[in-house]
Design a protein around this motif. Structure first.
Motif, PDB file in Angstrom:
ATOM      1  N   UNK A  70     -25.825 -19.919  -6.419  1.00 40.20           N
ATOM      2  CA  UNK A  70     -25.515 -21.279  -6.898  1.00 40.20           C
ATOM      3  C   UNK A  70     -24.558 -21.313  -8.086  1.00 40.20           C
ATOM      4  N   UNK A  71     -23.702 -20.300  -8.177  1.00 38.82           N
ATOM      5  CA  UNK A  71     -22.681 -20.255  -9.224  1.00 38.82           C
ATOM      6  C   UNK A  71     -21.340 -20.052  -8.544  1.00 38.82           C
ATOM      7  N   UNK A  72     -20.333 -20.796  -8.988  1.00 35.12           N
ATOM      8  CA  UNK A  72     -19.039 -20.748  -8.291  1.00 35.12           C
ATOM      9  C   UNK A  72     -17.952 -20.037  -9.098  1.00 35.12           C
ATOM     10  N   UNK A  73     -18.345 -19.345 -10.178  1.00 35.22           N
ATOM     11  CA  UNK A  73     -17.420 -18.460 -10.900  1.00 35.22           C
ATOM     12  C   UNK A  73     -17.808 -17.037 -10.534  1.00 35.22           C
ATOM     13  N   UNK A  74     -16.978 -16.379  -9.720  1.00 34.71           N
ATOM     14  CA  UNK A  74     -17.379 -15.090  -9.157  1.00 34.71           C
ATOM     15  C   UNK A  74     -16.550 -13.959  -9.748  1.00 34.71           C
ATOM     16  N   UNK A  75     -17.179 -12.780  -9.844  1.00 36.06           N
ATOM     17  CA  UNK A  75     -16.558 -11.613 -10.475  1.00 36.06           C
ATOM     18  C   UNK A  75     -16.706 -10.407  -9.552  1.00 36.06           C
ATOM     19  N   UNK A  76     -15.635  -9.668  -9.398  1.00 39.49           N
ATOM     20  CA  UNK A  76     -15.668  -8.380  -8.701  1.00 39.49           C
ATOM     21  C   UNK A  76     -15.399  -7.280  -9.722  1.00 39.49           C
ATOM     22  N   UNK A  77     -16.451  -6.632 -10.168  1.00 39.03           N
ATOM     23  CA  UNK A  77     -17.780  -6.667  -9.588  1.00 39.03           C
ATOM     24  C   UNK A  77     -18.791  -6.398 -10.682  1.00 39.03           C
ATOM     25  N   UNK A  78     -20.088  -6.256 -10.279  1.00 43.14           N
ATOM     26  CA  UNK A  78     -21.117  -5.863 -11.238  1.00 43.14           C
ATOM     27  C   UNK A  78     -20.871  -4.427 -11.696  1.00 43.14           C
ATOM     28  N   UNK A  79     -21.206  -4.150 -12.949  1.00 44.51           N
ATOM     29  CA  UNK A  79     -20.994  -2.813 -13.484  1.00 44.51           C
ATOM     30  C   UNK A  79     -19.515  -2.496 -13.613  1.00 44.51           C
ATOM     31  N   UNK A  80     -19.190  -1.207 -13.558  1.00 48.99           N
ATOM     32  CA  UNK A  80     -17.785  -0.792 -13.690  1.00 48.99           C
ATOM     33  C   UNK A  80     -17.478   0.391 -12.786  1.00 48.99           C
ATOM     34  N   UNK A  81     -18.259   0.555 -11.699  1.00 48.02           N
ATOM     35  CA  UNK A  81     -18.102   1.744 -10.863  1.00 48.02           C
ATOM     36  C   UNK A  81     -17.235   1.522  -9.629  1.00 48.02           C
ATOM     37  N   UNK A  82     -16.959   0.276  -9.273  1.00 47.31           N
ATOM     38  CA  UNK A  82     -16.233   0.004  -8.038  1.00 47.31           C
ATOM     39  C   UNK A  82     -14.771   0.459  -8.140  1.00 47.31           C
ATOM     40  N   UNK A  83     -14.316   1.202  -7.139  1.00 51.65           N
ATOM     41  CA  UNK A  83     -12.901   1.588  -7.066  1.00 51.65           C
ATOM     42  C   UNK A  83     -12.162   0.823  -5.987  1.00 51.65           C
ATOM     43  N   UNK A  84     -12.880   0.417  -4.926  1.00 57.69           N
ATOM     44  CA  UNK A  84     -12.240  -0.357  -3.862  1.00 57.69           C
ATOM     45  C   UNK A  84     -13.278  -1.166  -3.114  1.00 57.69           C
ATOM     46  N   UNK A  85     -12.793  -2.224  -2.456  1.00 62.32           N
ATOM     47  CA  UNK A  85     -13.675  -3.047  -1.637  1.00 62.32           C
ATOM     48  C   UNK A  85     -12.851  -3.770  -0.581  1.00 62.32           C
ATOM     49  N   UNK A  86     -13.376  -3.802   0.625  1.00 59.73           N
ATOM     50  CA  UNK A  86     -12.822  -4.628   1.694  1.00 59.73           C
ATOM     51  C   UNK A  86     -13.818  -5.749   1.920  1.00 59.73           C
ATOM     52  N   UNK A  87     -13.404  -6.973   1.640  1.00 56.54           N
ATOM     53  CA  UNK A  87     -14.308  -8.117   1.663  1.00 56.54           C
ATOM     54  C   UNK A  87     -13.862  -9.082   2.748  1.00 56.54           C
TER      55      UNK A  87
END
Length: 397
Positions: A70-87
């Motif tokens: 129910x929040x419309x301000x979105x962030x990629x991503x949680x933490x700081x470990x992500x190097x890539x994502x296919x969404x």
């Protein structure tokens, strides 16, 4: 008295706290309650089926689906470990802002809708990248791309004002709207459509066109930053105003109708059609002189007032006697060479400009041509030969 003050303070603070909660952030998280989002955080963004979101910025809490969040301000991503994502976006998703903090994120699938009254804010962090290969729909966006970040959008079609900020690069194939480039670079490819309306490029901004961008010749370009055109590209605007810089590859041309420009123009041809355009005192236009007849130029059927500086790049010029280059098409233009008009390293006499380092090279305001004329000694030799012929004929008689 103190109790009453305490109660009033509490009542005032409560809405502020609630407002903060309502404007929190929802973080992409594909590894459940494990901290972070996952190094490779591929997943589906849908409304209520897939739990790929968390309200915990560290990613250590249980995940929820997008609707429950129910929040419309979105962030990629949680933490700081992500190097890539296919969404893959499944179904139109409503949002107010989207931030890519780190990694390379590739989006595809459905469009966005706006969850608030303003533009959707796209933010890309320094060294991060985001690619939206789909048509994002009839929404408007503002684009804050930081540092060396990159944001690529296939199409966004809101039709209203959109602003690019940050030092990074936005590449867009189609943008339907009025564009303001405050900082950094916007590359418009035009591969999906030429839909730019009136555009402003401020001093710290760059607009680079690798394909057609403007939706007709009646749009205005206010330029105080940089404007770059690909080789062979032709574009047209109504008003060209400002003090920025225009440059292009070989064969690029810009058609203008009205306005006053006091910046620099390099390696493109200017076409003045209808209306009246002024290259003001303080402006400069460089002409790259090549083989015989090969150069950029000023042409058209309109009116142009030339009050600035011409420069000739002669580094690749073929200065063979008799060669010439049409610089200003005086036969079709209504042109005025004003009192402040000048040519770098040339000296003027009665509208004829002679190169200071080679008296054979002259530009004529009357003809608009830059020409390599015969040397004075050649004229003298021809005159001498004619005189000798005349004497010999007299003696024969």
């Amino acid at each position: 008295m103190n109790l009453k003050r305490y109660k009033l303070t509490s009542l005032l603070a409560a809405p502020l706290f609630l407002g903060g909660a309502l404007h929190g952030q929802l973080y992409w998280d594909t590894n459940g309650s494990t901290a972070g989002a996952g190094t490779i955080a591929d997943g589906t963004w849908d409304a209520a089926a897939t739990a790929n979101w968390t309200t915990d910025s560290a990613g250590a809490a249980a995940t929820v689906d997008y609707t429950t969040g129910a929040i419309t301000d979105v962030v990629f991503s949680a933490g700081a470990d992500m190097t890539s994502a296919v969404v893959v976006i499944s179904g139109t998703q409503a949002l107010s802002s989207i931030t890519i903090e780190e990694g390379d994120v590739a989006f595809s699938g459905s469009a966005f809708s706006n969850a608030s009254s303003g533009n959707i804010l796209f933010t890309v962090g320094d060294s991060a990248s985001a690619t939206f290969s789909q048509d994002l729909g009839a929404v408007n966006g503002d684009f804050n791309v930081l540092g060396s970040g990159n944001l690529s959008i296939n199409a966004i079609r809101g039709g209203s004002y959109m602003t690019k900020s940050g030092d990074g690069t936005l590449t867009v194939n189609r943008l339907d709207g009025y564009l303001i480039v405050d900082a950094g670079k916007v590359i418009y490819t035009g591969s999906v459509g030429a839909k730019l309306k009136n555009t402003t490029v401020n001093a710290d901004g760059t607009l680079e066109l690798t394909g057609s961008a403007f939706d007709g010749v009646n749009r205005n370009l206010t330029l105080n930053g940089s404007f770059i055109m690909a080789a062979g590209l032709s574009q047209g605007v109504n008003y060209l105003n400002g003090a920025g810089s225009i440059s292009g590859g070989a064969g690029a041309s810009l058609t203008v109708q009205n306005g006053t420009f006091s910046g620099t123009i390099t390696d493109i041809s200017l076409i003045a059609n209808s209306g009246a355009h002024t290259l003001a005192d303080g402006s400069s236009m460089e002409f790259t002189i090549g083989a015989d007849t090969v150069s950029n130029s000023i042409s058209g059927s309109g009116t142009i007032n030339l009050n600035g500086l011409f420069t000739f790049d002669l580094s690749g010029a073929d200065l063979t006697e008799g060669n010439s280059w049409l610089v200003v098409d005086v036969d079709t233009l209504t042109e005025t060479f004003g009192a402040t008009f000048s040519i770098a390293d040339f000296t003027e006499s009665s509208g004829v400009w002679t190169y200071d380092f080679n008296s054979q090279l002259v530009f004529s305001e009357a003809t608009g041509y830059l020409t390599v004329v015969p040397e004075p000694s050649t004229f003298a030799l021809l005159a001498g030969c004619l005189g000798l012929t005349f004497v010999m004929l007299r003696r024969r008689r």
